[in-house]
Enzyme design. Structure first.
Site, PDB file in Angstrom:
ATOM      1  N   CYS A 257       0.826  -1.213   0.000  1.00  0.00           N
ATOM      2  CA  CYS A 257       0.000   0.000   0.000  1.00  0.00           C
ATOM      3  C   CYS A 257       0.865   1.270   0.000  1.00  0.00           C
ATOM      4  CB  CYS A 257      -0.907  -0.053   1.232  1.00  0.00           C
ATOM      5  SG  CYS A 257      -1.768   1.476   1.624  1.00  0.00           S
TER       6      CYS A 257
ATOM      7  N   CYS B  28       0.027   3.895   2.615  1.00  0.00           N
ATOM      8  CA  CYS B  28       0.439   3.439   3.952  1.00  0.00           C
ATOM      9  C   CYS B  28       1.891   3.811   4.205  1.00  0.00           C
ATOM     10  CB  CYS B  28       0.273   1.922   4.076  1.00  0.00           C
ATOM     11  SG  CYS B  28      -1.427   1.327   3.909  1.00  0.00           S
TER      12      CYS B  28
END
Length: 112
Positions: free
Chosen positions: A37, A40
């Protein structure tokens, strides 16, 4: 991410979540993340800064969503990153997506 900032983050798992998060005397921000991600990874250093700057007032923990699906399912986490705030063992707010630090602090309810 610098080592001093990183030291204020704790990794939690499905097995340790209830004890570490729900049993905490401090408010806890749970970062649901995954290695694949990009957003993230973008907010990881920001969360480390927040954890270091607010140590003793709030706790920031990271939960790898792919490796720990039970807690994510329990709280209906559908997008990453998702940040959930728990106070006294209760979910009080959540933020989905990467945001600038000042906006994250406001949306997470973290004040000086």
């Amino acid at each position: 991410m610098s080592a001093p900032a990183q030291e204020h983050l704790t990794a939690v798992t499905d097995a340790s979540f209830d004890e570490v998060v729900l049993g905490s005397d401090l408010p806890v921000v749970v970062d649901f993340w995954a290695t694949w991600c990009p957003p993230c990874r973008m907010i990881a250093p920001v969360l480390a800064e927040i954890a270091a700057e607010h140590a003793g007032k709030v706790r920031v923990v990271k939960l790898n969503y792919d490796e720990n699906p039970v807690v994510g399912a329990r709280y209906a986490v559908m997008s990453l990153p998702t940040l959930l705030v728990f106070e006294g063992g209760e979910l009080v707010r959540g933020v989905v997506g990467a945001k600038p630090k000042t906006r994250l602090l406001k949306e997470l309810g973290i004040t000086d």
